[in-house]
Design a protein around this motif. Sequence first.
Motif, PDB file in Angstrom:
ATOM      1  N   ALA A  87       0.967  -1.075  -0.017  1.00 15.31           N
ATOM      2  CA  ALA A  87       0.103   0.138  -0.021  1.00 15.31           C
ATOM      3  C   ALA A  87       0.861   1.255  -0.013  1.00 15.31           C
ATOM      4  O   ALA A  87       0.589   2.132  -0.837  1.00 15.31           O
ATOM      5  N   LEU A  88       1.958   1.249   0.933  1.00 13.36           N
ATOM      6  CA  LEU A  88       2.780   2.407   1.060  1.00 13.36           C
ATOM      7  C   LEU A  88       3.549   2.476  -0.289  1.00 13.36           C
ATOM      8  O   LEU A  88       3.381   3.936  -0.741  1.00 13.36           O
ATOM      9  N   ILE A  89       3.719   1.563  -1.016  1.00 13.53           N
ATOM     10  CA  ILE A  89       4.581   1.663  -2.250  1.00 13.53           C
ATOM     11  C   ILE A  89       3.760   2.290  -3.319  1.00 13.53           C
ATOM     12  O   ILE A  89       3.990   3.208  -4.037  1.00 13.53           O
ATOM     13  N   LEU A  90       2.508   1.667  -3.436  1.00 18.04           N
ATOM     14  CA  LEU A  90       1.572   2.224  -4.350  1.00 18.04           C
ATOM     15  C   LEU A  90       1.347   3.755  -4.206  1.00 18.04           C
ATOM     16  O   LEU A  90       1.065   4.387  -4.960  1.00 18.04           O
ATOM     17  N   GLN A  91       0.864   4.238  -2.809  1.00 20.57           N
ATOM     18  CA  GLN A  91       0.756   5.677  -2.783  1.00 20.57           C
ATOM     19  C   GLN A  91       1.999   6.429  -2.997  1.00 20.57           C
ATOM     20  O   GLN A  91       1.875   7.484  -3.677  1.00 20.57           O
ATOM     21  N   LEU A  92       3.067   5.855  -2.773  1.00 14.82           N
ATOM     22  CA  LEU A  92       4.452   6.525  -3.257  1.00 14.82           C
ATOM     23  C   LEU A  92       4.259   6.840  -4.747  1.00 14.82           C
ATOM     24  O   LEU A  92       4.735   7.629  -5.118  1.00 14.82           O
ATOM     25  N   LEU A  93       3.921   5.492  -5.490  1.00 14.34           N
ATOM     26  CA  LEU A  93       4.060   5.646  -6.841  1.00 14.34           C
ATOM     27  C   LEU A  93       3.074   6.589  -7.276  1.00 14.34           C
ATOM     28  O   LEU A  93       3.463   7.447  -8.458  1.00 14.34           O
ATOM     29  N   ASP A  94       1.980   6.716  -6.883  1.00 12.70           N
ATOM     30  CA  ASP A  94       0.842   7.667  -7.287  1.00 12.70           C
ATOM     31  C   ASP A  94       1.608   8.976  -7.046  1.00 12.70           C
ATOM     32  O   ASP A  94       1.160   9.988  -7.826  1.00 12.70           O
ATOM     33  N   LYS A  95       2.100   9.340  -6.016  1.00 10.43           N
ATOM     34  CA  LYS A  95       2.568  10.694  -5.702  1.00 10.43           C
ATOM     35  C   LYS A  95       3.648  11.153  -6.500  1.00 10.43           C
ATOM     36  O   LYS A  95       4.111  12.254  -6.877  1.00 10.43           O
ATOM     37  N   THR A  96       4.923  10.031  -7.104  1.00 15.07           N
ATOM     38  CA  THR A  96       6.034  10.721  -7.363  1.00 15.07           C
ATOM     39  C   THR A  96       5.712  10.029  -8.990  1.00 15.07           C
ATOM     40  O   THR A  96       6.576  11.098  -9.989  1.00 15.07           O
ATOM     41  N   LEU A  97       5.561   9.113  -9.604  1.00 20.38           N
ATOM     42  CA  LEU A  97       5.441   8.596 -10.831  1.00 20.38           C
ATOM     43  C   LEU A  97       4.116   8.629 -11.568  1.00 20.38           C
ATOM     44  O   LEU A  97       3.809   8.273 -12.479  1.00 20.38           O
ATOM     45  N   ASN A  98       3.266   9.338 -10.794  1.00 20.04           N
ATOM     46  CA  ASN A  98       1.767   9.679 -11.460  1.00 20.04           C
ATOM     47  C   ASN A  98       0.990   8.421 -11.918  1.00 20.04           C
ATOM     48  O   ASN A  98       0.240   8.265 -12.716  1.00 20.04           O
ATOM     49  N   THR A  99       1.082   7.064 -11.286  1.00 19.03           N
ATOM     50  CA  THR A  99       0.452   6.203 -11.435  1.00 19.03           C
ATOM     51  C   THR A  99      -0.983   6.627 -10.923  1.00 19.03           C
ATOM     52  O   THR A  99      -1.208   7.504 -10.028  1.00 19.03           O
ATOM     53  N   THR A 100      -1.960   5.691 -11.009  1.00 13.70           N
ATOM     54  CA  THR A 100      -3.495   6.017 -10.724  1.00 13.70           C
ATOM     55  C   THR A 100      -4.018   4.926  -9.553  1.00 13.70           C
ATOM     56  O   THR A 100      -5.292   4.892  -9.642  1.00 13.70           O
ATOM     57  N   PHE A 101      -3.499   4.415  -9.031  1.00 10.14           N
ATOM     58  CA  PHE A 101      -3.980   3.322  -8.063  1.00 10.14           C
ATOM     59  C   PHE A 101      -5.083   3.787  -7.057  1.00 10.14           C
ATOM     60  O   PHE A 101      -6.407   3.251  -7.198  1.00 10.14           O
ATOM     61  N   PHE A 102      -4.968   5.180  -6.441  1.00 10.69           N
ATOM     62  CA  PHE A 102      -5.990   5.567  -5.644  1.00 10.69           C
ATOM     63  C   PHE A 102      -6.740   6.732  -6.077  1.00 10.69           C
ATOM     64  O   PHE A 102      -7.441   7.356  -5.677  1.00 10.69           O
ATOM     65  N   LEU A 103      -6.380   6.946  -7.568  1.00 14.26           N
ATOM     66  CA  LEU A 103      -7.122   8.347  -7.999  1.00 14.26           C
ATOM     67  C   LEU A 103      -8.234   7.745  -8.922  1.00 14.26           C
ATOM     68  O   LEU A 103      -7.896   7.045  -9.877  1.00 14.26           O
ATOM     69  N   PRO A 104      -9.420   8.379  -8.494  1.00 17.56           N
ATOM     70  CA  PRO A 104     -10.605   7.762  -9.379  1.00 17.56           C
ATOM     71  C   PRO A 104     -10.618   8.247 -10.987  1.00 17.56           C
ATOM     72  O   PRO A 104      -9.974   9.130 -11.217  1.00 17.56           O
ATOM     73  N   PRO A 105     -11.156   7.704 -11.703  1.00 20.53           N
ATOM     74  CA  PRO A 105     -11.413   8.007 -13.137  1.00 20.53           C
ATOM     75  C   PRO A 105     -11.685   9.518 -13.482  1.00 20.53           C
ATOM     76  O   PRO A 105     -12.467   9.929 -12.474  1.00 20.53           O
ATOM     77  N   GLY A 106     -11.139  10.031 -14.243  1.00 18.49           N
ATOM     78  CA  GLY A 106     -11.190  11.561 -14.716  1.00 18.49           C
ATOM     79  C   GLY A 106     -10.379  12.199 -13.898  1.00 18.49           C
ATOM     80  O   GLY A 106     -10.154  13.489 -14.321  1.00 18.49           O
ATOM     81  N   GLY A 107      -9.718  11.858 -12.911  1.00 22.39           N
ATOM     82  CA  GLY A 107      -8.787  12.750 -12.039  1.00 22.39           C
ATOM     83  C   GLY A 107      -9.721  13.787 -11.488  1.00 22.39           C
ATOM     84  O   GLY A 107     -10.870  13.770 -11.318  1.00 22.39           O
TER      85      GLY A 107
END
Lengths: 285, 300, 607
Positions: free
Chosen positions: C248-268
């Motif tokens: 979970a921590l890594i996924l959020q870190l990826l979301d925050k740094t590499l703009n992955t979208t694991f926790f960001l809902p469709p559409g931004g």
Amino acid sequence: MKWWSLLFAVVILVEVVFVLLAPLVGWGLPPNYASYGSEIDNLFHLILALTGIVFILTEAILIYNMYRFARSDGRRSQYTHGHHRLEIIWTAVPAVILLFIAFAQVGAWERVKYKSRMPPADQVFEVSARQFEWRVRYPSAERMDDPKLVETFAREAQENKKQVDDVHRVNEIHVWKGGQVRVYLKTRDVLHSFFLPHLRIKQDAVPGKTIPVWFDTAGPEAEANFIYDPSSRTWKETKPLELACAELCGWGHYKMRGKLFIHESKEDFIRWLKHAAAEQNATKD
Amino acid sequence: MAHAVHDAPQAHMGLPLPNGKLAMWLFLVTEIMFFTALIGTYIILRNGQPTKSEPWPTPHDVHLIEWVGAMNTFVLICSSLTVVLAHWAISQGNVGRATLFVAITFALGSVFLIVKYFEYKSKFDHDILPGHIGERLDGPTGPQYVARVRGQLQQIAAGHAKGLSPETVAACKELLSKLDDREVPDPNNPANKTYVRALRPKEVGDRVNHLLKEAEHKGEPLHLTPAIPFGNMWASCYFALTGFHALHVLGGLVVFAIILIMALLGQLGVQHALMLELIGLYWHFVDIVWIFLFPLLYLV
Amino acid sequence: MSAKHEAVTHAHPELSFLRKYIFSTDHKVIGIQFLISGLIFLLIGGGLALVFRIQLAWPYSEIPLLGRWFWAGPAGGRMPPETYNMLFSMHATIMIFFVIIPLLTGAFGNFTIPLMIGAPDMAFPRLNMMSYWFMWPAFAIILASFFVEGGAAGQGWTSYPTLASATMPAGEGLQSPAAPNSGLGQIFWLLALIFVGISSMAGSVNYITTVVNMRAPGMTMFRMPMTIWAMFITAILQAMALPVLTVALILQLLDKTLNTTFFLPPGGLPFGNWTTGPGGGQTLLWQHLFWFYSHPAVYIMILPAMGMVSDIIATFSRKPLFGYKPMVYAIAGIAGLGFIVWGHHMFMSGMDPRLGTGFMIATIMIALPSAVKVFNWLGTTWQANIHFSTAMLNALAFVSMFIIGGLSGIFMAATPVDIAIHDTYFIVAHIHYVLFMSSIFGIFAAIHYWYPKMFGRRMNEFWGKVHFALTFIFANGVFFPMHIFGIGLAPRRYYNHLEYDFLTHLQPLNVFMTISALLLGVAQVIFLVNFFGSLFSRRVEERNPWHSNTLEWTAPSPPPHGNFETTPVVYRGPYEYASPDSAEDYLPQTATPNGQPHPTGAPVHAH
Ligand code: HEA
Ligand code: HEA
Ligand code: CUA
Ligand SMILES: [Cu+2]
């Protein structure tokens, strides 16, 4: 040394007395206006009673042991590794109590939260949360007569559509006494939580989701707090009721406050709705 | 039993396993939980939101070539076999043969990573990267997409892209011109100009996708960021899953490299049988993870 | 011969200061390192709480002393609301990930496991050292995060997306459009926790291996003290649950740094003038991953304390632990059930309410093994001969306060009631009754109990008791009224409750709690002085000051590197107090069956 038990006894006693006296000075659950609210409050008191008994019992035994079996030279403790029957009893009895507590909850929970159990609604509106306010979209007075309103409104909420004659308010929830309300809850940015303390309802708003919420103001103690005065054609708030945000949403979380206005009747509400629509049209031009 | 001194020390209290092996199994338990969480995340994201109108991308949409993945699967399975053979050889006392099998395993693992490199490179070339792909372009992120495509079109218009036919370049230039509001002279009466609005982000996405399709048809290497529903989510999952797997492969290769160096220095011996067994366990795990990832990412 | 026997038999050469105290592979030194860093962070975490408590009691008032340094200028010495969020978030993060977990598993897990099972050290001493040194990047990062742009993370210790995870579109920097302290501060938070996780994971693999494989001759599983059972099961919990948090921590870190979208809902998401990049993920996914770890984690934060308290209560009751096996099964039961109840944190989250019903029933049933524990502790003190040492007092406080904290859990587990009290101060009361009033009291008890073994010196009993009494009174003063505040439905994580008409009449409670908290903070000074001051007190060579049965008390105080002069041999369970077989009221696990303490111990292996 047995007097250490006294420290424990005093602290526990003060706490018990505090719990018993707090409601007398008004430090208890706020008044409840919802039909299911008394169910929730009763369950709360049921658990309070049961856990209270367990609490007093266990603490009393602990304190008694501390007093009675404090070290005295020359005495030896009882040499025992346990007691099979006792173990079974003190597993089985709590098991029964706990299962009872658990199953006592199921009905109320289903009634308040299950989508399939929500009663037909008299009123529907959409609440869209954002940092740090609640935007409320009411269907116009004309649309209120549409028997299909709830379904079409649900679809609109889902698809992010609006009608030109919708009435928009910020931080104001208007309902009428005794009404069955359906809210479609959304958020534009982060998590928020729609919390009406006097109606015992709470629901997180989740980005990307539209969540149906049901509540009513049909409790026996419900009273209107937003009274129309025909002579002056104005409304008067007789008692402040509030909408709070119960999920951390940023620096303004604590002041994401809305107000709840309970009208005396549907007619009063419609009158207000028309008034609000007129106000909105006036500012539009 | 008057004096325990005479007692033979009682049997070893634990499991009949060396500490190292037990710890390796425990480490693998944590690894299993790690990949279970990752793969679970992928399955939930993939099945949760996509709909008929906005489906999950197909491998073709995102330039994923199934047979390459299949080949890599085969490579890894072979390497699992060779690592077993290496352990078998060393427990037979044949250090030389063990070294050979470790070398083959190392080579196969490297092949896997090299293939992965080319797979990743194609994602970078086509800009199939998280946060880049166009999605829900009528929403708040549409302008970002247009800005990105504008940059790419400007590069093409400036002649920086190779291997494109003049028609394609012209089409790109045309699209570029339509990204802004503009006044278009009437062909019959040039003095008379009509005001034309810029394309909406959604339309830009459609046109880009169309251009890409044409180019692919003609076999031209046109590289514009596509618009794909759930393309960003796909890319996020793809890179996270295969990336963490690749890191694990890399970790295994480092250990194999150390073993090979030890062999070169003549220090590898039968006493290292346990070490080979443990790295073999790890390597099987890495292999099994891929056997889950391959169908989930490439086939389903 | 295997390495573990070597450790016993070889005389240990003198090590340099650096190898002996800093980069030590000795489990006891590592345990003490964890202990001291944990106590320092307890001060920092507690200090943060005291600062934000002032704001709660006297909203918008100038913060004494600190206000002038930190919020001078336009703020007029007042604490801004985003700072409030930062303070309680870092308070909880530090308390949970830098205090309780490192103290329970890091300090006491390390110190007790080899000593209590009769091993010379952990199975992998080098890995053990690494697991402590992996905490240092975490320490550095979490402390540095206070100084980055926007300040340290302020999204609560739960760091729910999208408040925590939102970031600028690809290529536009690492700030967060959602909150100023959700940019670099949040990234640092994630990195620090990843390091803590690696440290704990290395530790738990080590502990499990050690407990399974390194027990002294005769130390069967069911002769292990409760402390060891608890540490063992906790380590299993950690090994299973932590990887999920790491993901979970890594996924959020990826979301925050590499703009992955694991926790960001469709559409931004739009935020005022800013928007995030395009999305496609699910916000609630984080909550599932987070609580899948963090619910088991709350048991990681109580089970070791339960184990240690069991041993302490038995020792000072001079009576066998009541129901040893049921106690073991109860721990296992709590751990097992702990994996299927995470949804009780998500009743109001928008999760399907039908799942809520299932989670509720599982959650309420978890009270059952807890009940078994409580009743067996009561059984242990029944007909006992209770010696009220400081350690025992803290242990008894653990029992009596855990009952309060546990019972308040039942209210929240009951879904309909949770509709009202979710995210109110009732939960804050629960948190502190189980974490402060239980786990920390357990830790205090353990420190007083094992201090003589750790340092070969005694802590002052008188001041220990004064500290205990004051802490017990003031902590109840802080946290008990929180129940009442919560029943008034006062939401948690609020900068100022006076914004609300329905809460203003509860403000006296807030004032009372803050005053108690300040006194509670002052009382901790006694503990500090006692702890550090006693390091310079007279040496006591006595091996077994409490007349306890378990193996660590047969080693010298403090035990040398390698622990035991001879490998101990175990003949019985750890709780033979008041045994008729012995004239004393205790019978050590190593005493030979005829009652004579063993003269030389087990034979030393010849090489
Ligand atoms: C050490 C930590 C610890 C422990 C042991 C527990 C133990 C329990 N917790 Fe708690 N919990 C937390 C730490 C802990 N919790 C934290 C930190 C949070 C907040 C997270 C956040 O949001 O920030 C939380 C939140 C939390 C929630 C979410 C509330 C919400 O957000 O709305 C719930 C809901 O079910 C819950 C329930 C329980 C239950 C049922 C137990 C049970 O295990 C308790 C069992 C024990 C007993 C019941 C007492 C002993 C038993 C008896 C004396 C016998 C008989 C009893 C009866 C017959 C009734 N906890
Ligand atoms: C082990 C865990 C632990 C411990 C020990 C504590 C200890 C304390 N906690 Fe904490 N708390 C949490 C875990 C813990 N807390 C968690 C998990 C949350 C939820 C956060 C969230 O919502 O995300 C929380 C939230 C929380 C809140 C709610 C904030 C909000 O929702 O707005 C409050 C409010 O009063 C509070 C108060 C306190 C106080 C007064 C103490 C006191 O016991 C502290 C006593 C002081 C000391 C022990 C230190 C001694 C200090 C000195 C000697 C001073 C000198 C030193 C320096 C200045 C550095 N805590
Ligand atoms: Cu909105 Cu909290
Ligand atoms: Cu929980």
